[in-house]
Scaffold this active site. Sequence first.
Site, PDB file in Angstrom:
ATOM      1  N   THR A  12      -0.201  -5.857   3.660  1.00  0.00           N
ATOM      2  CA  THR A  12       0.220  -5.671   2.263  1.00  0.00           C
ATOM      3  C   THR A  12      -0.332  -4.387   1.660  1.00  0.00           C
ATOM      4  O   THR A  12       0.303  -3.777   0.801  1.00  0.00           O
ATOM      5  CB  THR A  12      -0.235  -6.895   1.428  1.00  0.00           C
ATOM      6  OG1 THR A  12       0.397  -8.045   1.967  1.00  0.00           O
ATOM      7  CG2 THR A  12       0.134  -6.763  -0.030  1.00  0.00           C
ATOM      8  N   SER A  58       0.147  -8.748   9.533  1.00  0.00           N
ATOM      9  CA  SER A  58      -0.916  -9.142  10.457  1.00  0.00           C
ATOM     10  C   SER A  58      -0.625 -10.439  11.194  1.00  0.00           C
ATOM     11  O   SER A  58      -1.278 -10.756  12.196  1.00  0.00           O
ATOM     12  CB  SER A  58      -2.262  -9.206   9.744  1.00  0.00           C
ATOM     13  OG  SER A  58      -2.303 -10.245   8.808  1.00  0.00           O
ATOM     14  N   THR A  89      -3.997  -9.179   5.465  1.00  0.00           N
ATOM     15  CA  THR A  89      -5.044 -10.156   5.181  1.00  0.00           C
ATOM     16  C   THR A  89      -4.863 -11.467   5.951  1.00  0.00           C
ATOM     17  O   THR A  89      -5.832 -12.195   6.166  1.00  0.00           O
ATOM     18  CB  THR A  89      -5.099 -10.484   3.672  1.00  0.00           C
ATOM     19  OG1 THR A  89      -3.834 -11.020   3.284  1.00  0.00           O
ATOM     20  CG2 THR A  89      -5.443  -9.265   2.858  1.00  0.00           C
ATOM     21  N   ASP A  90      -3.614 -11.752   6.348  1.00  0.00           N
ATOM     22  CA  ASP A  90      -3.342 -13.084   6.909  1.00  0.00           C
ATOM     23  C   ASP A  90      -4.206 -13.409   8.126  1.00  0.00           C
ATOM     24  O   ASP A  90      -4.702 -14.525   8.267  1.00  0.00           O
ATOM     25  CB  ASP A  90      -1.861 -13.208   7.279  1.00  0.00           C
ATOM     26  CG  ASP A  90      -0.968 -13.276   6.056  1.00  0.00           C
ATOM     27  OD1 ASP A  90      -1.491 -13.384   4.931  1.00  0.00           O
ATOM     28  OD2 ASP A  90       0.272 -13.215   6.218  1.00  0.00           O
TER      29      ASP A  90
HETATM   30  N1  ASP Z   1       1.471 -10.864   5.121  1.00  0.00           N
HETATM   31  C1  ASP Z   1       0.502  -9.832   4.902  1.00  0.00           C
HETATM   32  C2  ASP Z   1      -0.194  -9.480   6.197  1.00  0.00           C
HETATM   33  O1  ASP Z   1      -1.114 -10.137   6.580  1.00  0.00           O
HETATM   34  C3  ASP Z   1      -0.452 -10.301   3.899  1.00  0.00           C
HETATM   35  C4  ASP Z   1      -1.465  -9.286   3.496  1.00  0.00           C
HETATM   36  O2  ASP Z   1      -1.658  -8.254   4.091  1.00  0.00           O
HETATM   37  O3  ASP Z   1      -2.124  -9.576   2.510  1.00  0.00           O
HETATM   38  O4  ASP Z   1       0.176  -8.517   6.807  1.00  0.00           O
END
Ligand code: ASP
Length: 325
Positions: A12, A58, A89-90
């Site tokens: 993200t 991710s 973050t995932d």
């Molecule tokens: N879906 C995103 C990822 O993990 C979420 C994020 O980065 O916060 O790539």
Amino acid sequence: MPRIVLLSTGGTIAMAGAGGGGGGGGGVEIALAGRDLLPSGGLGEARVEVRDLFALPSSGIGLAALRQLDAAVCEAAADGDPVVIAHGTDTLEETAFALHLLAADGPPVVLTGAMRAADAVGADGPGNLSAAIRVALEPQARGLGALVVFGDEIHAAPFVRKTHAFRPAAFSSAPLGPIGWVVEDRVRLVMRPALQWPALAFGPADPRTHVLSVNADTEPDWVYAAAAGADGVVLELSGGGHAPGRLAGVFGEIAGRIPLVFASRTGGGETLRSSYGYSGAEMDLLARGLIPAGLLDARKARIALALLLSREVGIEDVRAWFASV
Ligand code: ASP
């Protein structure tokens, strides 16, 4: 001027496109290259060398991507450069733990990301990145393995988890808490984890590993299906490591063939060893050859298992590694 290597991997923090983020349009997608992530100020005295490693959400960062990341971190470490990784973050916690084991002794490796896309109101990526760079430059951050910096908190890789689906304060090391924070332009490291998992290095194999979450209605067939073609499986069990008794024989049979690790789904404490003796409880599972994950949750246990099995080690080597903490 100290040099830092910024590895951009997607997530993200590198996304934009929903007209301010969330609630409309087609949803955000990866749109920014690594150099576009850098905040305009707040980099201290660092010279940042940016590398666009890949551009993935991710949820798609598997073993092949981890190998690439490890190679890039090793390259930077060979030059003595701290590394900051911009990451989704995932699954940030899995990557952080993998690099914690893989790059234990080198310069700091600091991971961060964002919960709000780059064009969202209140985007958190630039602030997180700026704080992560500060931590990477901090001499006291050496020797702590991989760190996750998020919302001005500094988390140790073995304990950090994403614990919220959308708010900016999405990371927690509960029940312990962060090991430090960034305040103004100061990095405060207030604790050092006393436990250290043995370092690992990638081997040549690409093992097939996964996590099976077990509940009271889990069928034996599903367990066999999970083990079919796998080189190792992590079971996520209730409490200190408890499964329905009718699955205990199935587990024992599989544990004779491949490493079968069990982790607690509670999110705190560790797997038990000698408390419960009923069929399917930890004492029974241990007697049947299952391997306790100890303090590691199922996701982190799977990462360690995959790294171990990439070296084509046997069940007893896996058991010894998990038993070392
Ligand atoms: N879906 C995103 C990822 O993990 C979420 C994020 O980065 O916060 O790539």
